[in-house]
Every structure is written in structure tokens, then in C-alpha cells.
Design an enzyme around this catalytic site. Structure first.
Site, PDB file in Angstrom:
ATOM      1  N   SER A  14       0.707  -1.094  -0.049  1.00 57.43           N
ATOM      2  CA  SER A  14       0.012  -0.108  -0.074  1.00 57.43           C
ATOM      3  C   SER A  14       0.899   1.240   0.039  1.00 57.43           C
ATOM      4  O   SER A  14       1.577   1.450   0.879  1.00 57.43           O
ATOM      5  CB  SER A  14      -0.841   0.155   1.311  1.00 57.43           C
ATOM      6  OG  SER A  14      -1.326   1.332   1.400  1.00 57.43           O
ATOM      7  N   HIS A  39      -1.302  -1.576  -4.193  1.00 60.82           N
ATOM      8  CA  HIS A  39      -2.615  -0.937  -3.593  1.00 60.82           C
ATOM      9  C   HIS A  39      -2.481   0.579  -3.642  1.00 60.82           C
ATOM     10  O   HIS A  39      -1.686   1.263  -2.900  1.00 60.82           O
ATOM     11  CB  HIS A  39      -2.650  -1.768  -2.178  1.00 60.82           C
ATOM     12  CG  HIS A  39      -3.872  -1.519  -1.658  1.00 60.82           C
ATOM     13  ND1 HIS A  39      -5.125  -2.313  -1.643  1.00 60.82           N
ATOM     14  CD2 HIS A  39      -4.301  -0.637  -0.396  1.00 60.82           C
ATOM     15  CE1 HIS A  39      -6.175  -1.819  -0.932  1.00 60.82           C
ATOM     16  NE2 HIS A  39      -5.682  -0.811  -0.160  1.00 60.82           N
ATOM     17  N   ASP A  41      -4.570   3.811  -2.179  1.00 57.51           N
ATOM     18  CA  ASP A  41      -5.565   4.170  -1.436  1.00 57.51           C
ATOM     19  C   ASP A  41      -6.022   5.699  -1.471  1.00 57.51           C
ATOM     20  O   ASP A  41      -5.363   6.770  -1.241  1.00 57.51           O
ATOM     21  CB  ASP A  41      -5.053   4.220   0.159  1.00 57.51           C
ATOM     22  CG  ASP A  41      -5.069   2.532   0.806  1.00 57.51           C
ATOM     23  OD1 ASP A  41      -6.060   1.958   0.583  1.00 57.51           O
ATOM     24  OD2 ASP A  41      -4.041   2.486   1.055  1.00 57.51           O
ATOM     25  N   MET A  43      -8.368   8.620  -0.035  1.00 55.72           N
ATOM     26  CA  MET A  43      -9.140   8.955   1.077  1.00 55.72           C
ATOM     27  C   MET A  43      -9.554  10.322   0.977  1.00 55.72           C
ATOM     28  O   MET A  43      -8.702  11.210   0.666  1.00 55.72           O
ATOM     29  CB  MET A  43      -8.018   8.608   2.311  1.00 55.72           C
ATOM     30  CG  MET A  43      -7.311   7.234   2.284  1.00 55.72           C
ATOM     31  SD  MET A  43      -6.680   6.838   3.980  1.00 55.72           S
ATOM     32  CE  MET A  43      -5.716   8.216   4.321  1.00 55.72           C
ATOM     33  N   HIS A  72      -8.224   1.377  -4.093  1.00 56.90           N
ATOM     34  CA  HIS A  72      -9.206   1.312  -2.867  1.00 56.90           C
ATOM     35  C   HIS A  72      -9.933   2.610  -2.492  1.00 56.90           C
ATOM     36  O   HIS A  72      -8.932   3.598  -2.311  1.00 56.90           O
ATOM     37  CB  HIS A  72      -8.376   0.759  -1.470  1.00 56.90           C
ATOM     38  CG  HIS A  72      -9.113   0.354  -0.303  1.00 56.90           C
ATOM     39  ND1 HIS A  72      -8.425   0.287   0.641  1.00 56.90           N
ATOM     40  CD2 HIS A  72     -10.510   0.441  -0.053  1.00 56.90           C
ATOM     41  CE1 HIS A  72      -9.468   0.356   1.809  1.00 56.90           C
ATOM     42  NE2 HIS A  72     -10.670   0.306   1.366  1.00 56.90           N
ATOM     43  N   MET A  74     -11.745   5.129  -0.514  1.00 54.94           N
ATOM     44  CA  MET A  74     -12.259   5.370   1.173  1.00 54.94           C
ATOM     45  C   MET A  74     -12.989   6.760   1.121  1.00 54.94           C
ATOM     46  O   MET A  74     -12.154   7.602   1.460  1.00 54.94           O
ATOM     47  CB  MET A  74     -11.092   5.304   2.099  1.00 54.94           C
ATOM     48  CG  MET A  74     -10.648   3.657   2.401  1.00 54.94           C
ATOM     49  SD  MET A  74      -9.271   3.574   3.255  1.00 54.94           S
ATOM     50  CE  MET A  74      -8.020   3.912   1.766  1.00 54.94           C
ATOM     51  N   MET A 143     -11.246  -5.071   6.087  1.00 54.31           N
ATOM     52  CA  MET A 143     -10.384  -4.052   6.846  1.00 54.31           C
ATOM     53  C   MET A 143     -10.298  -4.617   7.935  1.00 54.31           C
ATOM     54  O   MET A 143     -11.040  -4.903   8.964  1.00 54.31           O
ATOM     55  CB  MET A 143     -11.305  -2.754   6.945  1.00 54.31           C
ATOM     56  CG  MET A 143     -11.412  -2.068   5.601  1.00 54.31           C
ATOM     57  SD  MET A 143      -9.814  -1.598   4.576  1.00 54.31           S
ATOM     58  CE  MET A 143      -8.846  -0.825   5.868  1.00 54.31           C
ATOM     59  N   PHE A 149      -5.682   5.360   7.965  1.00 50.98           N
ATOM     60  CA  PHE A 149      -4.188   5.597   8.505  1.00 50.98           C
ATOM     61  C   PHE A 149      -3.484   4.392   8.361  1.00 50.98           C
ATOM     62  O   PHE A 149      -4.057   3.363   8.551  1.00 50.98           O
ATOM     63  CB  PHE A 149      -4.095   6.104   9.975  1.00 50.98           C
ATOM     64  CG  PHE A 149      -4.810   7.359  10.182  1.00 50.98           C
ATOM     65  CD1 PHE A 149      -4.446   8.433   9.888  1.00 50.98           C
ATOM     66  CD2 PHE A 149      -6.046   7.140  10.969  1.00 50.98           C
ATOM     67  CE1 PHE A 149      -5.347   9.421  10.301  1.00 50.98           C
ATOM     68  CE2 PHE A 149      -6.873   8.107  11.316  1.00 50.98           C
ATOM     69  CZ  PHE A 149      -6.589   9.152  10.944  1.00 50.98           C
ATOM     70  N   GLY A 151      -0.123   2.188   9.576  1.00 47.81           N
ATOM     71  CA  GLY A 151       0.728   1.829  10.578  1.00 47.81           C
ATOM     72  C   GLY A 151      -0.317   1.498  12.014  1.00 47.81           C
ATOM     73  O   GLY A 151       0.463   1.505  13.229  1.00 47.81           O
ATOM     74  N   ASP A 179      -6.660  -5.958   4.779  1.00 49.94           N
ATOM     75  CA  ASP A 179      -6.025  -4.627   4.485  1.00 49.94           C
ATOM     76  C   ASP A 179      -5.955  -4.054   5.883  1.00 49.94           C
ATOM     77  O   ASP A 179      -7.027  -3.688   6.390  1.00 49.94           O
ATOM     78  CB  ASP A 179      -6.806  -3.696   3.648  1.00 49.94           C
ATOM     79  CG  ASP A 179      -6.193  -2.388   3.302  1.00 49.94           C
ATOM     80  OD1 ASP A 179      -4.941  -1.902   4.036  1.00 49.94           O
ATOM     81  OD2 ASP A 179      -7.018  -1.526   2.601  1.00 49.94           O
ATOM     82  N   GLY A 180      -4.830  -3.825   6.470  1.00 52.14           N
ATOM     83  CA  GLY A 180      -4.554  -3.057   7.590  1.00 52.14           C
ATOM     84  C   GLY A 180      -3.967  -3.897   8.741  1.00 52.14           C
ATOM     85  O   GLY A 180      -4.216  -4.866   9.163  1.00 52.14           O
ATOM     86  N   GLY A 201       1.515  -1.722   4.121  1.00 54.68           N
ATOM     87  CA  GLY A 201       1.802  -0.546   3.709  1.00 54.68           C
ATOM     88  C   GLY A 201       3.508  -0.495   4.750  1.00 54.68           C
ATOM     89  O   GLY A 201       4.352  -0.561   4.017  1.00 54.68           O
TER      90      GLY A 201
HETATM   91  C1  DX5 Z   1      -5.761   1.931   5.588  1.00 50.80           C
HETATM   92  C2  DX5 Z   1      -5.578   1.748   4.427  1.00 50.80           C
HETATM   93  C3  DX5 Z   1      -4.554   0.512   4.114  1.00 50.80           C
HETATM   94  C4  DX5 Z   1      -3.256   1.066   4.883  1.00 50.80           C
HETATM   95  C5  DX5 Z   1      -2.603  -0.172   5.299  1.00 50.80           C
HETATM   96  O1  DX5 Z   1      -6.838   2.756   5.753  1.00 50.80           O
HETATM   97  O2  DX5 Z   1      -6.689   1.193   3.338  1.00 50.80           O
HETATM   98  O3  DX5 Z   1      -4.145   0.261   2.733  1.00 50.80           O
HETATM   99  O4  DX5 Z   1      -2.264   1.665   4.016  1.00 50.80           O
HETATM  100  O5  DX5 Z   1      -1.256   0.381   5.902  1.00 50.80           O
HETATM  101  P1  DX5 Z   1      -0.744  -0.712   6.973  1.00 50.80           P
HETATM  102  O6  DX5 Z   1      -0.278  -1.742   6.430  1.00 50.80           O
HETATM  103  O7  DX5 Z   1       0.370   0.290   7.740  1.00 50.80           O
HETATM  104  O8  DX5 Z   1      -1.626  -0.915   8.051  1.00 50.80           O
HETATM  105 ZN    ZN Z   2      -6.307   0.032   1.564  1.00 47.76          ZN
END
Ligand code: DX5
Ligand code: ZN
Length: 229
Positions: A14, A39, A41, A43, A72, A74, A143, A149, A151, A179-180, A201
């Protein structure tokens, strides 16, 4: 029971955790490092608290991603802007069930554009939300953090949801993406529960390494090793 062959597990870095001032080269480094998908994202600061970027950046990134682009969204009111993201020509386009007024219309629009369609479920959205979508989707994104976010810590109660979805899918060829909070330490447990796409990510990207391709390759190989034992 997990039917996945670990060789078929897709690793999708990601780019939310990548260096935003250099996203094209970050994507290229992850691809050279051996990832399967990238991936991306989006947002909007409304559906989720933070903002990343919009359709213009996605369209620009498209030129830097030679593996499958896994987009993705959001965002609020997905129905109103889905055409903008279809125009970016991702290979895969995932929308949140919580943000589509007319989910069937959105999914069939994506599919009829020749793009693989996915639905994403927030942590408190039950597995049963997939029930009426199975004929129209190619992937389900579970999710495992509250989206918005990178991390964050993996919410362990989601493992049971992954299993429930895998059971409900039976032999349908629909991916389960997680994811996450995916790391080398929990990847095996996630795959054993039935996932076959791992988004990661912060477990892959690192903004200050000197040889990023080498670093990303080590992290990707670390995840592959973890799931193959
Ligand atoms: C979160 C995103 C993820 C995110 C994952 O809202 O959809 O794709 O980047 O990040 P990590 O792997 O750091 O949790
Ligand atoms: Zn994502």
C-alpha cells in the site's frame, strides 16, 4: 479451512506508507522488489479522517504501475464520483459497502467497464454484508483496522470474519484481501484464516532507506517466507 496454496498469495504494498513526494519511483521500486499488485488508497478526509489524493493522482500513477493496480476508495458518496475513478483504468477497483447508496449499480458499472470489482467491509460491518454481491464481485477486502491511516494495529477479531467469508465463498473464485496491520508476524495466521491477498503498507515501505528496492525486496520476501512455513 483454508484452501489457499501459499504460492498463489498476492502481496500488495500500500503506497500510503510510501514517500508521497516520489510516488512513481516508490511504485517502481516495489515492483522491482517483486510485489504482485500495488494497492492505491484514495481517502477524502470525510469517509475517513485523513486525506491522501484523488483521481488526478491515480491517473498519473497508472503510468508508473506495470503490475495490477488495486484501487481502494475510502470516500463518501462513492456513487457520485465512481466514473472519475473508472476513467483512471485501474485493474481492480474496490468500494466500501458503507459508502454506496446503490451498491449493485456501482459494482455493475465497474464490471461493465472491464475492471475487476471489489467490496470493502469496515471492521464492524458483518460478513453477511457480502451476501447479495457475490455475482458481481472479484474480491472482498476485509478491513482489519479502522480505515484512514497506515501503521495501525491489526484488529484480531477480524480473523473470525475472514474465516466466515472464506466458508461462505465455497469454491467461488473471489479473492479475500486483508488490509490493515499486516506484518511478517501475523501474515501466516491471516492466510490460514482464508485470505489470499495481503495488503501491507508500513511493513514494506520505508521513507528513509538508501537502497529502497533491496529493502522492499527483503520485506516482501520476509512475508512470503512467513506464510510458507
Ligand atoms: C488503511 C488503508 C491501508 C493502509 C494499510 O486505511 O486502507 O491500505 O495503507 O497500512 P498498514 O499496512 O500500515 O496498516
Ligand atoms: Zn487500503
Amino acid at each position: 479451512m483454508n484452501q489457499n496454496n501459499t504460492e498463489n498469495i498476492q502481496i500488495a504494498p500500500s503506497i500510503l506508507a510510501a514517500d508521497f513526494s516520489d510516488l512513481g519511483r516508490e511504485c517502481q521500486a516495489a515492483i522491482e522488489a517483486g510485489c504482485d499488485w500495488i494497492h492505491v488508497d484514495v481517502m477524502d478526509g470525510r469517509f475517513v479522517p485523513a486525506m491522501s489524493f484523488g483521481a488526478q493522482m491515480v491517473a498519473t500513477l497508472r503510468h508508473h504501475i506495470s503490475v495490477e493496480m488495486d484501487l481502494h476508495l475510502m470516500i463518501e458518496n462513492t456513487d457520485l464520483v465512481i466514473d472519475d475513478y473508472i476513467s483512471c483504468r485501474p485493474d481492480r477497483l474496490t468500494v466500501h459497502v458503507e459508502s454506496c447508496n446503490h451498491l449493485h449499480r456501482v459494482l455493475t458499472k465497474i464490471k461493465s467497464s472491464g475492471i475487476k470489482a471489489g467490496i470493502a467491509l469496515n471492521p464492524t460491518t458483518p460478513a453477511s454484508a457480502i451476501a447479495e454481491t457475490l455475482a458481481f464481485i472479484d474480491q472482498i477486502c476485509v478491513m482489519t483496522v479502522n480505515p484512514g491511516f497506515g501503521g495501525q494495529e491489526f484488529i484480531s477479531t477480524q480473523t473470525a470474519k475472514i474465516k466466515a467469508i472464506r466458508d461462505a465463498l465455497a469454491d467461488r473464485s473471489i479473492h479475500i484481501e486483508v488490509d490493515g496491520g499486516v506484518t511478517e508476524d501475523n501474515a501466516k495466521r491471516i492466510v490460514d484464516a482464508g485470505a489470499d491477498v495481503l495488503v501491507a503498507g508500513s511493513a514494506i515501505f520505508h521513507k528513509t532507506v538508501s537502497d529502497r528496492t533491496r529493502h522492499y525486496r527483503d520485506r516482501i520476501q520476509g512475508i512470503r517466507r512467513a506464510i510458507s512455513v
